[in-house]
Design an enzyme around this catalytic site. Structure first.
Site: not given
Ligand code: NI
Length: 195
Positions: A45, A50, A107-108, A149-150, A153
């Site tokens: 995701g 991000q 998380c990226l 999660h997204e 963000h």
């Molecule tokens: Ni994340």
């Protein structure tokens, strides 16, 4: 186009994203680049902040769960999730299920850090697709977790905010090390999947 993934410390990750007013070509381009970036980073995701864009756009690509068919009910009809991945969600709004489950997340934007997060097992997501159509998706398991999660963000919330105090203590050193790195960091693909 593969975009740079913004990491912890950049204020864009803490901003609440405004909704997309008009879905035009630039939004479609952004979503396409986000999908490419997510795939290149082995993520499941990615949310627009991000990649430095403060807008309510998120993408998810969750592989089917082994051995069990998760709930994927789109606009009232059960569908095969594989046919709808990657999924682009514009202006998503969530309704959370009551049953909760704790699972490991990454998380990226917070490389090398993982921790357990307690979240509702199922969600109902209302969102707009790139063609402007509105949808209602009921899902559970990893997909529901990735979507939560997204959407977090998009509201300036990171998964580390939702970890227990004890779990946060365990990742304190990793977060400190990350803070010493440049604010923008190219994610190195690894076994840990994040979003
Ligand atoms: Ni994340």
């Amino acid at each position: 186009m593969i975009l740079e993934i913004i990491t912890l410390g950049d204020p864009v990750l803490r901003r609440k994203c405004p909704p997309v007013e008009i879905i035009d070509g630039s939004v479609a381009q952004l979503a396409a680049a986000m999908i490419e970036t997510m795939h290149a980073a082995d993520g499941i995701g990615l949310a627009a902040p991000q990649v430095g864009v403060s807008l309510q756009v998120a993408v998810v690509d969750v592989p089917p769960m082994e051995g069990e068919a998760g709930l994927f009910c789109l606009d009232g009809v059960d569908k095969d999730p594989a046919a709808f991945m990657p999924l682009v969600m514009v202006n998503p709004i969530l309704e959370m299920g009551t049953e909760k489950e704790s699972q490991s997340e990454g998380c990226l934007s917070i490389p090398e850090v993982r921790g357990n997060v307690l979240r509702p097992f199922a969600v109902i997501a209302r969102y707009t697709a790139l063609d402007g159509s509105r949808h209602l998706l009921e899902c559970d398991g990893l997909l529901a977790r990735a979507i939560q999660h997204e959407v977090d963000h998009l509201n300036g919330i990171l998964f580390i905010d939702r970890m227990s105090a004890a779990a946060k203590l365990r990742i304190r050193r990793a977060l400190r090390d990350l803070a010493r790195e440049p604010a923008r960091y190219r994610y190195t693909p690894g076994p840990a999947q994040g979003g």
